[in-house]
Design a protein around this motif. Structure first.
Motif, PDB file in Angstrom:
ATOM      1  N   ALA A   1       0.746  -1.219   0.127  1.00  0.00           N
ATOM      2  CA  ALA A   1       0.001  -0.113   0.002  1.00  0.00           C
ATOM      3  C   ALA A   1       0.744   1.207   0.004  1.00  0.00           C
ATOM      4  O   ALA A   1       0.363   2.295  -0.398  1.00  0.00           O
ATOM      5  N   LEU A   2       2.037   1.239   0.399  1.00  0.00           N
ATOM      6  CA  LEU A   2       3.087   2.450   0.557  1.00  0.00           C
ATOM      7  C   LEU A   2       3.647   2.642  -0.759  1.00  0.00           C
ATOM      8  O   LEU A   2       4.559   3.711  -0.818  1.00  0.00           O
ATOM      9  N   ILE A   3       3.610   1.929  -1.743  1.00  0.00           N
ATOM     10  CA  ILE A   3       4.274   1.986  -2.975  1.00  0.00           C
ATOM     11  C   ILE A   3       3.996   3.273  -3.652  1.00  0.00           C
ATOM     12  O   ILE A   3       4.763   4.130  -4.148  1.00  0.00           O
ATOM     13  N   ALA A   4       2.662   3.448  -3.838  1.00  0.00           N
ATOM     14  CA  ALA A   4       2.059   4.403  -4.558  1.00  0.00           C
ATOM     15  C   ALA A   4       2.257   5.781  -3.687  1.00  0.00           C
ATOM     16  O   ALA A   4       2.666   7.064  -4.394  1.00  0.00           O
ATOM     17  N   PRO A   5       1.993   5.888  -2.542  1.00  0.00           N
ATOM     18  CA  PRO A   5       2.376   7.109  -1.645  1.00  0.00           C
ATOM     19  C   PRO A   5       3.682   7.633  -1.813  1.00  0.00           C
ATOM     20  O   PRO A   5       4.144   8.770  -1.542  1.00  0.00           O
ATOM     21  N   PHE A   6       4.880   6.751  -1.989  1.00  0.00           N
ATOM     22  CA  PHE A   6       6.141   6.907  -2.060  1.00  0.00           C
ATOM     23  C   PHE A   6       6.372   7.915  -3.114  1.00  0.00           C
ATOM     24  O   PHE A   6       7.096   9.020  -2.832  1.00  0.00           O
ATOM     25  N   THR A   7       5.831   7.885  -4.105  1.00  0.00           N
ATOM     26  CA  THR A   7       6.114   8.740  -5.406  1.00  0.00           C
ATOM     27  C   THR A   7       5.563  10.204  -5.073  1.00  0.00           C
ATOM     28  O   THR A   7       5.911  11.302  -5.248  1.00  0.00           O
ATOM     29  N   VAL A   8       4.292  10.104  -4.353  1.00  0.00           N
ATOM     30  CA  VAL A   8       3.584  11.547  -4.018  1.00  0.00           C
ATOM     31  C   VAL A   8       4.606  12.250  -2.798  1.00  0.00           C
ATOM     32  O   VAL A   8       4.562  13.359  -2.962  1.00  0.00           O
ATOM     33  N   ILE A   9       5.049  11.396  -2.098  1.00  0.00           N
ATOM     34  CA  ILE A   9       5.930  11.933  -0.888  1.00  0.00           C
ATOM     35  C   ILE A   9       7.216  12.712  -1.524  1.00  0.00           C
ATOM     36  O   ILE A   9       7.509  13.996  -1.251  1.00  0.00           O
ATOM     37  N   MET A  10       7.673  12.126  -2.538  1.00  0.00           N
ATOM     38  CA  MET A  10       8.960  12.666  -3.134  1.00  0.00           C
ATOM     39  C   MET A  10       8.682  13.965  -3.969  1.00  0.00           C
ATOM     40  O   MET A  10       9.596  14.904  -3.928  1.00  0.00           O
ATOM     41  N   LEU A  11       7.372  13.793  -4.368  1.00  0.00           N
ATOM     42  CA  LEU A  11       7.215  15.168  -4.930  1.00  0.00           C
ATOM     43  C   LEU A  11       6.575  16.176  -4.302  1.00  0.00           C
ATOM     44  O   LEU A  11       6.563  17.354  -4.565  1.00  0.00           O
ATOM     45  N   GLN A  12       6.607  15.922  -2.829  1.00  0.00           N
ATOM     46  CA  GLN A  12       6.507  17.150  -1.900  1.00  0.00           C
ATOM     47  C   GLN A  12       7.634  17.694  -1.920  1.00  0.00           C
ATOM     48  O   GLN A  12       7.476  19.128  -1.497  1.00  0.00           O
TER      49      GLN A  12
END
Length: 348
Positions: free
Chosen positions: A269-280
């Motif tokens: 479940a944390l694979i997709a949020p990883f990209t979002v976090i890096m874009l922050q």
């Protein structure tokens, strides 16, 4: 994997060149140069005086030539004044033209001179970037764990009261702009009229001596805005994983719900949020403009406002380069991390 990284780095360099040239082209349009000349001289300068100033400082050269000088791949422009003195980008105050280098661009580590702060651009960028880096660190420390916890809790049981409550909170924080939440926090927590004067001092004081009382409000304002977006992405990913076939199989085998979440669902479940976090990271670097201006915290975003408002071309270009670099590097890290986290991509 090595070939993948080399390809991504090559694309990153080409993208950086294209973006920096676009920014250089826009900032060196004649209306901007005319405003710069009048700012440095006086606003009553005639057209002839403006043209003379721009010609003397090398601004009237062809755009590709100026860009090459700024990068440091072409020799810097020099102009001989009527009194015999020579001036140019590479000739610093108090330095003779004979000892000055011919190349002094970004590749040589020289970013130019700030017309607003009256010092070298590298010094300004380094100082302001350090202040914003401190702010970003505490924002990420508060935002990421909180958002992941909210998203996981909401996604574990789709449609439950917990899911609806946390999802509503996440949508509300994302839909509320920073200038709105910042003003609300200032009115509630720093005003003696309301009776909740919990935070004392200003964010300006936090530049020298950060404390919880003078630094938490800007951190909270930024963190809440980004927290909702990460939480919603985590919730969507968690919901999708919890309905997967292998989760259903684990339930049929009698595996406890806590073990299903912790050992089977959470990592995927944390694979997709990883990209979002890096874009922050790139968002935080330039997205803090409103908050830094609102709380008078003189960081990287505040410097961007000053450079744009006062037509400080060299500083504006340097800030743009740093922003482009951060965006591309975080994107590269995101791609590499996604490959490592997702076994299916790694195998293919």
């Amino acid at each position: 994997m090595g070939l993948f990284i080399l390809k991504r780095v090559g694309i990153m360099l080409m993208t950086a060149l294209c973006l920096t040239f676009l920014v250089f082209f826009l900032t060196n349009l004649y209306p901007n140069l005319e405003k710069l000349a009048k700012t440095q001289g006086n606003f009553r300068m005639s057209d002839e005086q403006v043209a003379s100033f721009l010609e003397k400082n090398g601004y009237l050269q062809p755009m590709p030539v100026k860009y090459g000088e700024w990068l440091g791949v072409l020799p810097s422009y020099r102009h001989t004044n009527e009194d015999g003195t020579v001036q140019g980008r590479c000739i610093l105050p108090g330095e003779s033209a004979e000892t000055a280098p011919k190349f002094c661009g970004i590749l040589q580590g020289y970013w130019g001179y700030s017309t607003v702060f009256k010092e070298e651009v590298s010094t300004v960028v380094g100082t302001r970037l350090g202040l914003t880096g401190r702010l970003m660190f505490w924002v990420m420390l508060l935002m990421v764990p909180s958002a992941l916890i909210l998203g996981v809790l909401a996604g574990m049981k789709e449609g439950s009261a917990t899911d609806r409550t946390l999802s509503t909170f996440a949508i509300t924080t994302t839909a509320t702009p920073e200038y709105v939440s910042g003003v609300i926090f200032i009115a509630i927590f720093t005003s003696s009229a309301v009776g909740l004067k919990w935070f004392k001092g200003t964010a300006t004081q936090a530049m020298e001596n950060p404390t919880f009382e003078n630094f938490f409000l800007p951190v909270l304002t930024i963190a809440l805005y980004g927290m909702g977006y990460i939480a919603r992405m985590t919730r969507a990913s968690m919901t999708e994983v919890m309905t997967a076939q292998y989760i259903r199989t684990a339930r049929l085998k009698g595996v406890s719900f806590s073990n299903i979440v912790m050992k089977h669902a959470l990592r995927n479940a944390l694979i997709a949020p990883f990209t979002v976090i890096m874009l922050q990271f790139p968002w935080l670097l330039n997205g803090v403009v409103i908050v830094e201006t609102l709380f008078n915290y003189k960081g990287f975003g505040w410097a961007l406002v000053q450079a744009a408002g006062n037509n400080d071309i060299q500083l504006l270009l340097a800030i743009s380069v740093v922003s482009v670099f951060v965006v591309l590097v975080t994107q590269l890290i995101s791609d590499i991390g996604y490959v490592y986290l997702n076994p299916r991509i790694r195998i293919s």
